[in-house]
Motif scaffolding. Structure first.
Motif, short mmCIF file in Angstrom:
data_model
loop_
_atom_site.label_atom_id
_atom_site.label_comp_id
_atom_site.label_asym_id
_atom_site.label_seq_id
_atom_site.Cartn_x
_atom_site.Cartn_y
_atom_site.Cartn_z
N GLN A 16 76.26 -32.03 27.21
CA GLN A 16 76.84 -32.52 25.97
C GLN A 16 77.41 -33.91 26.16
O GLN A 16 77.83 -34.30 27.24
CB GLN A 16 77.91 -31.57 25.44
N ASN A 24 81.19 -33.04 19.81
CA ASN A 24 80.33 -32.73 20.95
C ASN A 24 78.89 -32.62 20.49
O ASN A 24 78.56 -31.84 19.60
CB ASN A 24 80.77 -31.42 21.61
N ILE A 25 78.03 -33.43 21.09
CA ILE A 25 76.61 -33.41 20.78
C ILE A 25 75.88 -32.77 21.95
O ILE A 25 75.88 -33.28 23.07
CB ILE A 25 76.07 -34.84 20.54
N TYR A 27 72.62 -31.31 24.02
CA TYR A 27 71.21 -31.62 24.22
C TYR A 27 70.72 -30.95 25.49
O TYR A 27 71.51 -30.54 26.34
CB TYR A 27 70.99 -33.14 24.29
N ARG A 71 74.28 -33.51 15.11
CA ARG A 71 75.58 -32.99 14.69
C ARG A 71 75.40 -32.06 13.49
O ARG A 71 74.59 -32.30 12.60
CB ARG A 71 76.55 -34.12 14.34
N SER A 76 75.52 -28.14 18.60
CA SER A 76 76.42 -29.28 18.48
C SER A 76 77.56 -28.96 17.50
O SER A 76 77.43 -28.07 16.66
CB SER A 76 75.66 -30.52 17.99
N ASP A 92 76.02 -41.02 18.02
CA ASP A 92 75.57 -39.79 18.66
C ASP A 92 74.40 -40.05 19.61
O ASP A 92 74.37 -39.57 20.74
CB ASP A 92 75.16 -38.76 17.61
#
Length: 309
Positions: A16, A24-25, A27, A71, A76, A92
């Motif tokens: 993240q 918090n994104i 991936y 997001r 996320s 982001d």
């Protein structure tokens, strides 16, 4: 190519990054850390699971794949505000690149709304870290009168019911998508249900918020100084093919592939063809570390190439 698999298993280690507003994104990262970074940005009311494990596995054999949950989607964070600010979306993407130490040679691939997020990023941060972009059934602008944001019949039919909190209303409205994400559902029932489930799992307020903004990126596209690949189905009922043609006409270096008879999810309709066309584009790009330049130089001197198939 392996069979499509739309399960929610992670494509790789889950990480993240933190957006400019503290969100918090999340991936997933997979592939050789030394390979070209390929950042996948999904569409409205989807998640990083939309690509399917089979396609992700095939891409991972060649690239360092970063599959992002935008997001408000997937794992996320879904903050209460900020969806109308292009700088937030740009932040982001920048946060993910920064977290992975990516400063050059990345390719950004955006499906549907993901194309708008790519443009938000480029407008704010430029092309220094990016070698090329891929726009798949994508919008590049949003708002009344924006040619780059023209939606198709299925999307128009779904609004405003698709944003409703009442389940019966939302399900009925989203059902108007029909087979837009997959094409004809015969033989693709599992994929269709998985993508529909991702849409329903996206909060109604987020589904609504993503449309509650207006931004035009035509000037950005006209001045874009990196190669671009536009891939769009001619029968796209979510993002009208005219939006893809608009982007291809504006971008000086654009090459376009229009898939005859295909709806909004070309990577679902024909994952092998999608893999072939995308990898051909990526592999033709030069690397800043001294690799032999390919597409990047020839495309800059062209007026664009259109492939009708």
């Amino acid at each position: 190519m392996s069979e499509p698999d739309f399960s929610t298993r992670a494509a790789g280690p889950v990480r993240q990054a933190t957006g400019i507003d503290g969100a918090n994104i999340v991936y997933r990262v997979s592939g050789d850390p030394a390979a070209r970074p390929l950042v996948l940005l999904h569409g409205w009311a989807q998640s990083s699971a939309c690509w399917g494990e089979g396609l992700l596995a095939d891409l991972t054999e060649r690239y360092r794949v970063l599959a992002v949950d935008l997001r408000g989607h997937g794992y996320s964070d879904a903050p209460s505000a900020g969806y109308d600010d292009p700088k937030t979306w740009a932040g982001d993407v920048d946060a993910v690149l920064t977290a992975e130490g990516i400063t050059a040679d990345a390719v950004l691939l955006g499906w549907s709304y993901g194309g708008l997020v790519i443009c938000d990023y480029l407008a704010e941060h430029g092309t220094g870290a990016v070698s090329g972009i891929v726009l798949v059934g994508a919008i590049t602008s949003i708002g009344r009168g924006e040619a780059g944001g023209r939606v198709g019949t299925a999307m128009r039919a779904a609004i405003p019911g698709a944003m409703a909190e009442e389940p019966r209303v939302a399900i009925k409205a989203l059902g108007s998508f029909g087979h837009a994400l997959t094409g004809p559902t015969e033989g693709r029932g599992t994929e269709a249900q998985a993508l529909f489930g991702l849409t329903l799992s996206t909060r109604p307020r987020v589904r609504a918020a993503l449309f509650d903004r207006a931004v035009g990126h035509d000037d950005l596209l006209r001045s874009l100084d990196i190669p671009a690949f536009v891939l769009h189905g001619t029968e796209d009922t979510v993002v009208d093919v005219s939006a893809g043609r608009h982007a291809a006409e504006l971008i000086p270096t654009a090459v376009a592939s229009y898939w005859d008879g295909v709806d909004h999810g070309p990577f679902v309709a024909d994952p092998q063809r999608f893999l072939t066309e995308v990898t051909e584009f990526l592999d033709s790009l030069g690397r800043s570390a001294g690799c032999t330049p390919g597409w990047s130089e020839s495309a800059r001197s062209s007026e664009g190439v259109v492939i009708e198939t």
